[in-house]
Design a protein around this motif. Sequence first.
Motif, PDB file in Angstrom:
ATOM      1  N   ASP A  41     -31.189   8.332  58.442  1.00 20.70           N
ATOM      2  CA  ASP A  41     -30.858   7.065  57.801  1.00 20.70           C
ATOM      3  C   ASP A  41     -29.583   6.472  58.396  1.00 20.70           C
ATOM      4  O   ASP A  41     -29.514   5.274  58.690  1.00 20.70           O
ATOM      5  N   ASP A  42     -28.558   7.303  58.562  1.00 23.24           N
ATOM      6  CA  ASP A  42     -27.284   6.806  59.094  1.00 23.24           C
ATOM      7  C   ASP A  42     -27.434   6.282  60.516  1.00 23.24           C
ATOM      8  O   ASP A  42     -26.810   5.286  60.887  1.00 23.24           O
ATOM      9  N   PHE A  43     -28.244   6.941  61.319  1.00 18.18           N
ATOM     10  CA  PHE A  43     -28.489   6.492  62.689  1.00 18.18           C
ATOM     11  C   PHE A  43     -29.142   5.109  62.665  1.00 18.18           C
ATOM     12  O   PHE A  43     -28.726   4.196  63.404  1.00 18.18           O
ATOM     13  N   CYS A  44     -30.141   4.942  61.805  1.00 16.22           N
ATOM     14  CA  CYS A  44     -30.829   3.654  61.695  1.00 16.22           C
ATOM     15  C   CYS A  44     -29.887   2.569  61.180  1.00 16.22           C
ATOM     16  O   CYS A  44     -29.905   1.422  61.675  1.00 16.22           O
ATOM     17  N   GLU A  45     -29.062   2.912  60.212  1.00 13.27           N
ATOM     18  CA  GLU A  45     -28.129   1.928  59.658  1.00 13.27           C
ATOM     19  C   GLU A  45     -27.082   1.513  60.694  1.00 13.27           C
ATOM     20  O   GLU A  45     -26.680   0.346  60.743  1.00 13.27           O
ATOM     21  N   GLN A  46     -26.667   2.454  61.532  1.00 11.57           N
ATOM     22  CA  GLN A  46     -25.703   2.097  62.577  1.00 11.57           C
ATOM     23  C   GLN A  46     -26.342   1.186  63.633  1.00 11.57           C
ATOM     24  O   GLN A  46     -25.692   0.276  64.153  1.00 11.57           O
ATOM     25  N   LEU A  47     -27.610   1.419  63.945  1.00 11.36           N
ATOM     26  CA  LEU A  47     -28.315   0.500  64.838  1.00 11.36           C
ATOM     27  C   LEU A  47     -28.428  -0.886  64.210  1.00 11.36           C
ATOM     28  O   LEU A  47     -28.214  -1.902  64.883  1.00 11.36           O
ATOM     29  N   ALA A  48     -28.759  -0.930  62.934  1.00  4.83           N
ATOM     30  CA  ALA A  48     -28.864  -2.215  62.237  1.00  4.83           C
ATOM     31  C   ALA A  48     -27.521  -2.940  62.239  1.00  4.83           C
ATOM     32  O   ALA A  48     -27.468  -4.167  62.401  1.00  4.83           O
ATOM     33  N   ALA A  49     -26.433  -2.186  62.074  1.00  3.02           N
ATOM     34  CA  ALA A  49     -25.096  -2.787  62.076  1.00  3.02           C
ATOM     35  C   ALA A  49     -24.744  -3.376  63.440  1.00  3.02           C
ATOM     36  O   ALA A  49     -23.871  -4.250  63.529  1.00  3.02           O
ATOM     37  N   ARG A  50     -25.437  -2.931  64.484  1.00  2.00           N
ATOM     38  CA  ARG A  50     -25.212  -3.473  65.824  1.00  2.00           C
ATOM     39  C   ARG A  50     -26.091  -4.700  66.095  1.00  2.00           C
ATOM     40  O   ARG A  50     -26.128  -5.201  67.217  1.00  2.00           O
ATOM     41  N   GLY A  51     -26.824  -5.138  65.077  1.00  2.00           N
ATOM     42  CA  GLY A  51     -27.548  -6.394  65.195  1.00  2.00           C
ATOM     43  C   GLY A  51     -29.032  -6.286  65.459  1.00  2.00           C
ATOM     44  O   GLY A  51     -29.639  -7.225  65.984  1.00  2.00           O
ATOM     45  N   VAL A  55     -37.116  -0.683  62.982  1.00  5.49           N
ATOM     46  CA  VAL A  55     -38.381  -0.245  62.398  1.00  5.49           C
ATOM     47  C   VAL A  55     -38.603   1.210  62.791  1.00  5.49           C
ATOM     48  O   VAL A  55     -38.601   1.547  63.986  1.00  5.49           O
ATOM     49  N   ARG A  56     -38.763   2.076  61.803  1.00  8.68           N
ATOM     50  CA  ARG A  56     -39.166   3.455  62.084  1.00  8.68           C
ATOM     51  C   ARG A  56     -40.484   3.707  61.346  1.00  8.68           C
ATOM     52  O   ARG A  56     -40.764   3.058  60.340  1.00  8.68           O
ATOM     53  N   PHE A  57     -41.293   4.621  61.878  1.00 14.37           N
ATOM     54  CA  PHE A  57     -42.594   4.859  61.252  1.00 14.37           C
ATOM     55  C   PHE A  57     -43.059   6.285  61.505  1.00 14.37           C
ATOM     56  O   PHE A  57     -42.627   6.938  62.453  1.00 14.37           O
ATOM     57  N   ASP A  58     -43.934   6.747  60.611  1.00 15.87           N
ATOM     58  CA  ASP A  58     -44.592   8.035  60.808  1.00 15.87           C
ATOM     59  C   ASP A  58     -45.749   7.846  61.771  1.00 15.87           C
ATOM     60  O   ASP A  58     -46.625   6.999  61.547  1.00 15.87           O
ATOM     61  N   ASN A  59     -45.763   8.621  62.859  1.00 12.89           N
ATOM     62  CA  ASN A  59     -46.933   8.616  63.728  1.00 12.89           C
ATOM     63  C   ASN A  59     -48.171   9.058  62.964  1.00 12.89           C
ATOM     64  O   ASN A  59     -48.065   9.701  61.905  1.00 12.89           O
ATOM     65  N   ARG A  60     -49.333   8.731  63.484  1.00 13.30           N
ATOM     66  CA  ARG A  60     -50.554   9.301  62.907  1.00 13.30           C
ATOM     67  C   ARG A  60     -50.413  10.819  62.830  1.00 13.30           C
ATOM     68  O   ARG A  60     -49.813  11.458  63.696  1.00 13.30           O
ATOM     69  N   ASP A  61     -50.937  11.407  61.768  1.00 13.46           N
ATOM     70  CA  ASP A  61     -50.910  12.860  61.573  1.00 13.46           C
ATOM     71  C   ASP A  61     -49.518  13.402  61.278  1.00 13.46           C
ATOM     72  O   ASP A  61     -49.270  14.604  61.430  1.00 13.46           O
ATOM     73  N   ALA A  62     -48.591  12.530  60.867  1.00  9.22           N
ATOM     74  CA  ALA A  62     -47.247  12.993  60.495  1.00  9.22           C
ATOM     75  C   ALA A  62     -46.798  12.254  59.243  1.00  9.22           C
ATOM     76  O   ALA A  62     -47.186  11.100  59.015  1.00  9.22           O
ATOM     77  N   GLY A  63     -45.969  12.912  58.442  1.00  8.69           N
ATOM     78  CA  GLY A  63     -45.398  12.270  57.261  1.00  8.69           C
ATOM     79  C   GLY A  63     -46.457  11.693  56.347  1.00  8.69           C
ATOM     80  O   GLY A  63     -47.429  12.370  55.975  1.00  8.69           O
TER      81      GLY A  63
END
Length: 286
Positions: A41-51, A55-63
Motif C-alpha cells: 500500500d505504501d509503495f502505491c501511495e508513494q507512486l500516487a504522490a508522484r502524480g 492501478v494494481r490488480f490480481d492476475n488470473r488465478d491469484a488473489g
Amino acid sequence: MSESTTQANGITLCHEEFGAATAPPLVLIMGLAAPMTWWDDDFCEQLAARGFRVVRFDNRDAGRSQRMSGRADVVRAYLLRAAPYSVADMADDTAGLLDALGIERAHVVGASMGGMIAQTLAIRHPRRVRSLTSIMSTTGSRLIGHPSPRAAASMLAPQPRSRAEYVELLVKTFRLIGSPGYPFDEQRMRARAERTFDRGVNPGGAARQLAAILSTRDRTAALRRLTLPSLVVHGARDPLVHVSGGRATARALRADLDVVPGMGHDLPQEIWPRVLDGIERVAARA
C-alpha cells in the motif's frame, strides 16, 4: 481506495486504484502466485504522490481474480511448451483491464512474472504502453536468468493448506530468495503472508502460472523491435532470476539498467526511493 471487480478479456479481475483519476495511469503487475497486495500500500501511495493514477490488480488465478481450470504439468510445460494458458493470455488480461477502466495508454511496471507479462503486453499491444519498467525479470530465453538449485526447489515445494503452514513457508522462501544486503523484516513478511492467505490462496493457480512461465518462448527479438522508454531493475544477488536475465532484457530493449547491490528477488523498503525515482524518470521520458 477500494477493491473492485470487472470483466477483462473474458474473465473477472479484481483491481484497486490509488491517486487522482485524472493523473497519468500506471499499472502494476505482480509475479508468480502473488496477489496485487504484494505491491505494498505504501509503495502505491508513494507512486500516487508522484502524480500517477496507480492501478494494481490480481492476475488470473491469484488473489480474488477468477480461478481458472486445467491441470498444469510443469515437465510438459517445459518440454512441449504446453500449459492451460500462456503469459500472452495474461498480457491480454491486462489490456482488457485497461479497456474496462477506459485507459487508452499507461505506464506499465512488472515484477518477476509480472515483468514477463509487462514485456509481452508491450509486444502484443505496443500502443497501450507509454513506458515499461521490468523488475527482476528476464526475456524468456532459456540460456540466461537461471535460478539457483535451492531457489528452483523452493518454487516446486508442495503448497500448504493451513494458514500457519502458508505463513511459515512464505517466511522460509523469502529468507532464501530475498535480499541478503538488507535486513530481513520477518514481522513484515508474516503480516504479508497472513493478508495473502486471508484474501485467498490458490495452489492450482500457482501451478498453472508456473506452467505459463515455463512454456513461454524467447521474447528477445520482439523486445528489440520496441521503441518505448524503458527501465530494467534487477538485484545483483537475485537467486531466483539470475541478474543475467535483467542484463539481457536491458540489452534487448536498449533500456536503462539499474543493477542494485545486495538486492535479491524482492523489493526491500530501503530501495523503494531508488526504484520509484527510476519509474518516475522513465515515465517522464514518455
